[in-house]
Design a protein around this motif. Structure first.
Motif, PDB file in Angstrom:
ATOM      1  N   ARG A  38      43.883   5.585  18.189  1.00 14.89           N
ATOM      2  CA  ARG A  38      43.261   4.363  18.367  1.00 14.89           C
ATOM      3  C   ARG A  38      44.264   3.356  18.125  1.00 14.89           C
ATOM      4  NH1 ARG A  38      38.684   3.513  13.576  1.00 14.89           N
ATOM      5  NH2 ARG A  38      40.117   3.198  11.859  1.00 14.89           N
ATOM      6  N   GLN A  39      44.190   2.404  18.837  1.00 18.91           N
ATOM      7  CA  GLN A  39      45.227   1.122  18.715  1.00 18.91           C
ATOM      8  C   GLN A  39      44.545  -0.217  18.871  1.00 18.91           C
ATOM      9  OE1 GLN A  39      48.573   1.065  21.460  1.00 18.91           O
ATOM     10  NE2 GLN A  39      49.836  -0.085  20.233  1.00 18.91           N
ATOM     11  N   ALA A  40      44.624  -1.009  17.939  1.00 14.20           N
ATOM     12  CA  ALA A  40      44.053  -2.336  17.744  1.00 14.20           C
ATOM     13  C   ALA A  40      44.981  -2.993  17.996  1.00 14.20           C
ATOM     14  CB  ALA A  40      43.233  -2.529  16.273  1.00 14.20           C
ATOM     15  N   GLU A  88      36.476  -2.994  11.878  1.00 15.21           N
ATOM     16  CA  GLU A  88      37.738  -2.478  11.860  1.00 15.21           C
ATOM     17  C   GLU A  88      37.832  -1.290  12.685  1.00 15.21           C
ATOM     18  OE1 GLU A  88      35.994  -3.295   9.187  1.00 15.21           O
ATOM     19  OE2 GLU A  88      36.290  -1.862   7.459  1.00 15.21           O
ATOM     20  N   ASP A  89      36.954  -0.761  13.147  1.00 17.59           N
ATOM     21  CA  ASP A  89      36.892   0.443  13.958  1.00 17.59           C
ATOM     22  C   ASP A  89      37.297  -0.219  15.673  1.00 17.59           C
ATOM     23  OD1 ASP A  89      34.385   1.991  12.379  1.00 17.59           O
ATOM     24  OD2 ASP A  89      36.443   2.315  11.916  1.00 17.59           O
ATOM     25  N   THR A  90      37.152  -1.467  15.877  1.00 19.88           N
ATOM     26  CA  THR A  90      37.323  -2.070  17.085  1.00 19.88           C
ATOM     27  C   THR A  90      38.934  -1.657  17.526  1.00 19.88           C
ATOM     28  OG1 THR A  90      35.783  -3.801  16.947  1.00 19.88           O
ATOM     29  CG2 THR A  90      37.722  -4.066  18.383  1.00 19.88           C
ATOM     30  N   ALA A  91      38.952  -0.903  18.830  1.00 24.33           N
ATOM     31  CA  ALA A  91      40.300  -0.551  19.139  1.00 24.33           C
ATOM     32  C   ALA A  91      40.194   0.115  20.704  1.00 24.33           C
ATOM     33  CB  ALA A  91      41.008   0.462  18.138  1.00 24.33           C
ATOM     34  N   GLN A 116      37.932   1.333  25.396  1.00 27.27           N
ATOM     35  CA  GLN A 116      37.617   0.310  24.489  1.00 27.27           C
ATOM     36  C   GLN A 116      36.497   0.358  23.723  1.00 27.27           C
ATOM     37  OE1 GLN A 116      39.923  -2.629  23.990  1.00 27.27           O
ATOM     38  NE2 GLN A 116      38.353  -2.773  21.967  1.00 27.27           N
ATOM     39  N   THR A 118      34.399  -1.857  20.991  1.00 29.38           N
ATOM     40  CA  THR A 118      34.265  -3.074  20.360  1.00 29.38           C
ATOM     41  C   THR A 118      33.133  -3.013  19.329  1.00 29.38           C
ATOM     42  OG1 THR A 118      35.336  -4.327  22.191  1.00 29.38           O
ATOM     43  CG2 THR A 118      34.141  -5.700  20.409  1.00 29.38           C
TER      44      THR A 118
END
Length: 121
Positions: A38-40, A88-91, A116, A118
């Motif tokens: 994952r990448q935020a 904080e898992d948003t990515a 994505q 969110t």
């Protein structure tokens, strides 16, 4: 050569769940390690989880107990069940494949386009 397509991302409230899917096509699926990354925004891509051809699983510490990776070799698919989601898992979540792999992105040659996730109220 392996082609990967992710799906299942979306908007979910904190504490909610999502299941991501990664469908592979190309060479023999069961010989590949499949990883989820994952990448935020503004951060480097990080390894979240991976599963070997024989089903051994590995997780980033921050998702242990909340995320579960599994694979169905008959369907050429790997799943990432994500529960108790946090902001904080948003990515953007990517799946990746290679003969040898772990939680470092440099070990993977084949990548999907990303989906994505969110987490927000």
């Amino acid at each position: 050569q392996v082609q990967l397509v992710e799906s299942g991302g979306g908007l979910v409230q904190p504490g909610g769940s999502l299941r991501l899917s990664c469908v592979a096509s190309g060479e023999t699926f069961e010989k590949y390690v499949i990883g989820w990354f994952r990448q935020a925004p503004g951060t480097e891509r990080e390894g979240v989880s991976c599963v070997t051809g024989d089903g051994s699983t590995y997780y980033k510490d921050s998702v242990k107990g909340r995320f579960t990776i599994s694979r169905d070799n008959a369907k050429n698919t790997v799943y990432l069940q994500m529960n108790s989601l946090k902001s904080e898992d948003t990515a953007v979540y990517y799946c990746a494949a290679d003969v040898y792999g772990g939680l470092m992105e440099s070990t993977y040659r084949y990548w999907g386009q990303g989906t994505q996730v969110t987490v927000s109220s």
